[in-house]
Every structure is written in C-alpha cells, then in structure tokens.
Design an enzyme around this catalytic site. Structure first.
Site, PDB file in Angstrom:
ATOM      1  N   ARG A 155       0.852  -1.191   0.000  1.00  0.00           N
ATOM      2  CA  ARG A 155       0.000   0.000   0.000  1.00  0.00           C
ATOM      3  C   ARG A 155       0.885   1.238   0.000  1.00  0.00           C
ATOM      4  NH1 ARG A 155      -2.887   2.767   4.761  1.00  0.00           N
ATOM      5  NH2 ARG A 155      -4.012   4.367   3.619  1.00  0.00           N
ATOM      6  N   HIS A 162      -3.038  10.849   1.215  1.00  0.00           N
ATOM      7  CA  HIS A 162      -2.500  10.550   2.544  1.00  0.00           C
ATOM      8  C   HIS A 162      -1.892  11.855   3.083  1.00  0.00           C
ATOM      9  CE1 HIS A 162      -1.103   7.018   5.212  1.00  0.00           C
ATOM     10  NE2 HIS A 162      -0.775   8.116   5.858  1.00  0.00           N
ATOM     11  N   GLU A 213      -7.523   7.958   6.617  1.00  0.00           N
ATOM     12  CA  GLU A 213      -7.844   8.491   7.936  1.00  0.00           C
ATOM     13  C   GLU A 213      -8.422   9.912   7.930  1.00  0.00           C
ATOM     14  OE1 GLU A 213      -4.280   8.020  10.291  1.00  0.00           O
ATOM     15  OE2 GLU A 213      -4.630   5.879  10.556  1.00  0.00           O
ATOM     16  N   ASN A 235      -7.305   1.011   9.845  1.00  0.00           N
ATOM     17  CA  ASN A 235      -5.972   1.270  10.403  1.00  0.00           C
ATOM     18  C   ASN A 235      -6.108   1.167  11.916  1.00  0.00           C
ATOM     19  OD1 ASN A 235      -5.363   1.968   7.779  1.00  0.00           O
ATOM     20  ND2 ASN A 235      -4.787   4.078   8.227  1.00  0.00           N
ATOM     21  N   TYR A 245      -4.203   0.944  15.698  1.00  0.00           N
ATOM     22  CA  TYR A 245      -2.994   1.064  16.519  1.00  0.00           C
ATOM     23  C   TYR A 245      -3.249   0.673  17.967  1.00  0.00           C
ATOM     24  CZ  TYR A 245      -0.631   2.763  12.470  1.00  0.00           C
ATOM     25  OH  TYR A 245      -0.077   2.811  11.218  1.00  0.00           O
ATOM     26  N   GLU A 292      -3.492  -0.757   7.931  1.00  0.00           N
ATOM     27  CA  GLU A 292      -2.285  -0.386   8.693  1.00  0.00           C
ATOM     28  C   GLU A 292      -2.369  -1.020  10.065  1.00  0.00           C
ATOM     29  OE1 GLU A 292      -1.344   3.803   9.254  1.00  0.00           O
ATOM     30  OE2 GLU A 292      -1.929   4.250   7.192  1.00  0.00           O
TER      31      GLU A 292
HETATM   32  C1  GBH Z   1      -1.312   6.505  10.943  1.00  0.00           C
HETATM   33  O1  GBH Z   1      -1.921   7.449  11.742  1.00  0.00           O
HETATM   34  C2  GBH Z   1      -0.946   7.143   9.657  1.00  0.00           C
HETATM   35  O2  GBH Z   1      -1.829   6.739   8.611  1.00  0.00           O
HETATM   36  C3  GBH Z   1       0.478   6.942   9.255  1.00  0.00           C
HETATM   37  O3  GBH Z   1       0.814   7.858   8.255  1.00  0.00           O
HETATM   38  C4  GBH Z   1       1.363   7.060  10.468  1.00  0.00           C
HETATM   39  O4  GBH Z   1       2.726   7.059  10.157  1.00  0.00           O
HETATM   40  C5  GBH Z   1       1.045   5.912  11.383  1.00  0.00           C
HETATM   41  O5  GBH Z   1      -0.306   5.858  11.653  1.00  0.00           O
HETATM   42  C6  GBH Z   1       1.819   5.931  12.685  1.00  0.00           C
HETATM   43  O6  GBH Z   1       1.502   7.040  13.438  1.00  0.00           O
HETATM   44  O7  GBH Z   1      -3.434   8.926  22.173  1.00  0.00           O
HETATM   45  O8  GBH Z   1      -1.532   7.553  22.673  1.00  0.00           O
HETATM   46  O9  GBH Z   1      -3.660   6.527  22.366  1.00  0.00           O
HETATM   47  C7  GBH Z   1      -2.095   7.063  13.079  1.00  0.00           C
HETATM   48  C8  GBH Z   1      -3.038   7.946  13.822  1.00  0.00           C
HETATM   49  C9  GBH Z   1      -3.778   8.811  15.837  1.00  0.00           C
HETATM   50  C10 GBH Z   1      -2.821   6.629  15.875  1.00  0.00           C
HETATM   51  C11 GBH Z   1      -3.545   8.930  17.314  1.00  0.00           C
HETATM   52  C12 GBH Z   1      -2.659   6.716  17.387  1.00  0.00           C
HETATM   53  C13 GBH Z   1      -3.626   7.820  19.402  1.00  0.00           C
HETATM   54  C14 GBH Z   1      -2.441   7.460  20.243  1.00  0.00           C
HETATM   55  N1  GBH Z   1      -2.814   7.913  15.251  1.00  0.00           N
HETATM   56  N2  GBH Z   1      -3.575   7.632  17.966  1.00  0.00           N
HETATM   57  S1  GBH Z   1      -2.800   7.621  21.976  1.00  0.00           S
END
Ligand code: GBH
Length: 450
Positions: free
Chosen positions: A81, A125, A170, A292, A294, A354
């Site tokens: 991707r 993006h 996103e 995506n 995390y 992601e």
């Molecule tokens: C993605 O965004 C992006 O698409 C990518 O470009 C980027 O490099 C990748 O992730 C890594 O960051 O408040 O501590 O619980 C991620 C968006 C938004 C994910 C905030 C984590 C909260 C962390 N992020 N989120 S926390």
C-alpha cells in the site's frame, strides 16, 4: 526455517502486505515539477516537528523504489500500500497533469507487479496541494470537486493495474489533528468548528469511489483509523465523554460511509453543511472496508472550563511502544467482532490497511537490528485477526505499517515503524529481525513452500 504451528494461520488467499505514504518516504520534494503541499509548508514552521525535520529527503524512495520493491520481494509479501502525492500529479491541485509525476507511479506499479506484489493505492494521505489550502483546503467544498478530477486522472492511468484503491487515508486524523487541534498540517485549531472538514472529506471519498470505478478500478474501499474507546471509570461523566469522543473519532466517518447518515449526537453540528443528496454520495457500496488499527484509548470527562468536552487519559497496565502507545491486541479482536456484529450485511470484507508500532533501535555492532518488541506486536495482532476470522469476521488482509522507517509527521524521524531500518545519513536499508519474522510468517501460511 519456519515451523507453521508457531505462526498465526490465516485462510488461503489472505494477503500479507506492508504500507507507506508518499510524504513519509519519497523525498525528492523539488523534483519533476512537484508542487508544494501543506506538509512542506507546515514542516517549515518552527516548532511544528519535534526534531525540526521534514519529508524533503525522507527515505529517498522516489529514486530508490526499485531497491524497496526488491526488499518486498525478499520479504515474500504479495501486497503493498502506497500513496500518490497529489502535488506531483497536479502541482496546484487543479488543471493540467504533470506527466513526470504520473510516470513515477506508473513505473512503481509496473515494478511491483513484476515482483509479484499487488498494489494498493491511496489517493490522499494528507499532502494536499498548498494552492488548494490557500483557498480554504478541506474547509472549502470546492476541494471535493478538485479531488474528484484528480481521482479520475490517477484512475485512468493506473486503474487497470492497481488491485485495491483507497481514496482518503484516515479522514478523522485530518479533521481532528489537522484542523481541530493543529498537531498536523495545516495546523489549524478550530476545535468543533473543524467539522465541515469531515463532511468534505467524506464527500471527497464518495465522489472518488465513483470516479475511480468509472475509470476502470475494480476494488475500491477506504482506510479509516479506528480506536476502541474505553471510559476512565463507570462514572456517567466519563462514560458520556467517551461516548462523545467515540462518535467524533469512529462513528463520524464510519456511519455515513456504511449507513448514509451521521451519528445522531453529531447531526446538529453538521446539518448546516449537508446538502440534498450528499449522504447518498458518501454512501457508496465498497469492495472492502480498510481499518488502520494502533491502540484503544482511555477517555475521561474534562473540567468545566476545558476547550474540549473530553480528556485523554493514560491506559496503564499494558506494554507501550516508543511512542507511549499501549499494546492491546485483544482490543483489535474484540473491535472486529463487535464491528461485524453491529453492521452485518452493511459491512464489506475488511482489510487491515495499517497496523504496527514504533521501536527505535538501530543496528548493533554486528549490523543486526534486534526489534523483538515489534515481532511480539506483529505476532499478537496477526493472531488477534486470525481469532476474529475464526469467529466469522471476514478479514482479507493485513498490511503492516511500515515497510521502512520513515518521516513520522510531527515526530519527525524520532519514531521508527519500519520492518527495515533506514540510516538517514547514507540511506542504507537494513532489514530488522521483524522483517525476517514477517517473511517466516508469510512462508508458514503455505507449508512446504518455504
Ligand atoms: C497513521 O496514523 C498514519 O496513517 C500513518 O501515516 C502514520 O505514520 C502511522 O499511523 C503511525 O503514526 O493517544 O496515545 O492513544 C495514526 C493515527 C492517531 C494513531 C492517534 C494513534 C492515538 C495514540 N494515530 N492515535 S494515543
């Protein structure tokens, strides 16, 4: 040698891939007629990026893409991707096509296919042409028209060869971090006044889905960031704040795309911007729903005089990444199961577009990058997906963020998400131990092949 029983097993045809984004890896910011993007502008402002860096050079992927595709081949991945930089295709976001920019993606796609890697292309993006931002950016409804034109251009060039398309990466992060709290470009701090941005990004999504299909694209989806929201306590104030933030972060994008309506709680705030037919434009049938993922977030009520009616709390009791983000694979499994139960027939197959973590170690004296925490992260999250699949959730792929270390937005080069280490002085690529693990995982899916 990989022992299949040690690796999570996914159904035949499940695609293991990796992800990147243009501004984070390409560099070559001045080359082949590329226009200025909001991220060029934002990174030039003092104090915006922790290490004062930018994506001007990044991983120099623009020149080294063949080497990076060779890494994918070595990894054995069958999916990649990437994103197309709008300012390379239309330097001011409108008008004539910059053929040299389009040619780069043409070469990249051919290189991928020759290596047996199926391309997934994201159209936006976050690197909006600055000229469009000067006219209001995503606050301006006209940007939607510009985006539909751009989608047609890229779709006509690559539509025959790209397996999956993602119009907007996103939209929640763009709305909240870009226009709401200003941590990302364009750095505006409009709080709830940023909501028209969400509506315009959603319209841009819908218009691009149609434009891409008209241009010959066969599979079009999305890539929405989802975070399970956990209340800090069962105090009704915390529960209420969590419900509101869940609506803003998750439902605001998901419900219009899948159901054609805004979450009830947010409707009064959006009404003024929604015109006749808009919701039908946004709700397009999707070939896949990209997630995506995390980490989950813990939300509490805010003080009376706070700027926002919710507060982010620390989620204690879990391992954390270098970013401080908690590692909670069970939350991914539970979220997928809940998602499927809630939307049922309205939900297309899911792809994890992601998933990954930042751990910062470089090569040791022997040149080895021993990133065991990343292996643990990948193993547990792929396992969570496998368990969701066993419970009936239709997940078709997992794209690890990221193939290579890259420019991590406002964190600059201080956070490393790659399966491959990048030395930013020499641009040397060193596959980490997690790279070898991911390769073994892929081989272990088809016993006998590895
Ligand atoms: C993605 O965004 C992006 O698409 C990518 O470009 C980027 O490099 C990748 O992730 C890594 O960051 O408040 O501590 O619980 C991620 C968006 C938004 C994910 C905030 C984590 C909260 C962390 N992020 N989120 S926390």
């Amino acid at each position: 040698m990989a022992h299949p029983e040690e690796y999570p097993q996914l159904p035949p045809g499940f695609r293991f891939g990796t992800s990147t984004a243009a501004y984070q890896v390409e560099g070559a910011a001045q080359e082949d007629g590329r226009g200025t993007s909001v991220w060029d502008t934002f990174t030039a402002e003092p104090g915006r990026v922790v290490d004062g860096s930018s994506g001007a050079v990044a991983c120099d992927h623009y020149h080294r893409f063949a080497e990076d595709v060779a890494l994918m081949k070595r990894l054995g991945t069958t999916g990649y991707r990437f994103s197309v930089a709008w300012p390379r295709i239309q330097p001011t976001g409108r008008g004539a096509v910059e053929q040299r920019g389009l040619d780069f993606y043409d070469r990249l796609v051919d290189e991928l296919l020759a290596a047996g890697v199926q391309p997934m292309a994201t159209l936006f993006h976050w690197d909006l042409p600055q000229a469009l931002e000067d006219d209001g950016g995503w606050l301006n409804r006209d940007t939607v028209e510009r985006f539909a034109d751009y989608a047609t251009i890229v779709g006509q060039c690559l539509g025959d060869r790209v397996e999956h398309w993602v119009p907007v990466n996103e939209p929640n992060v763009v709305t909240l971090m870009g226009y709401g709290i200003g941590m990302h470009a364009p750095g505006k701090t409009m709080m709830f006044e940023a909501l028209p941005v969400a509506h315009h990004l959603l319209l841009a999504h819908g218009r691009a889905v149609v434009a891409l299909r008209e241009a010959g694209a066969s599979s079009v989806g999305c890539a929405n960031n989802h975070a399970p929201m956990w209340p800090a306590s069962d105090d009704p104030a915390d529960v209420g704040a969590t419900k509101l933030f869940d609506a803003v972060w998750n439902a605001l994008f998901l419900e219009p795309m899948l159901l054609g309506r805004y979450p009830v709680d947010l409707q009064p705030l959006l009404e003024a911007h929604v015109r006749e037919g808009d919701l039908a434009t946004i709700r397009q049938p999707l070939d896949f729903y990209g997630v995506n993922y995390y980490n989950p977030m813990k939300i509490g009520a805010a003080a009376e005089d706070a700027e926002l009616p919710f507060e982010f709390r620390e989620l204690v009791g879990y391992p954390v990444t270098d970013f401080g983000w908690p590692v909670v694979p069970d939350a991914l499994r539970e979220w997928l199961i809940m998602f499927r139960a809630r939307f049922r027939a309205a939900l297309p197959p899911i792809i994890i577009t992601e998933s990954g973590c930042s751990y910062g170690m470089g090569p040791d004296a022997d040149g080895v990058v021993d990133d065991q925490p990343r292996i643990d992260y990948l193993r547990s999250h792929v396992q969570a997906v496998a368990e969701a699949v066993q419970r009936g959730v239709d997940v078709r792929g997992y794209y690890a963020w990221s193939l290579i270390d890259n420019f991590e937005w406002s964190e600059g080069y201080t956070q490393r998400f790659g399966l491959v280490h990048v030395d930013y002085e020499t641009q040397a690529r060193t596959p980490k131990r997690s790279f070898e693990w991911y390769a073994d995982l892929i081989r272990a899916q088809t016993p006998g092949r590895g």
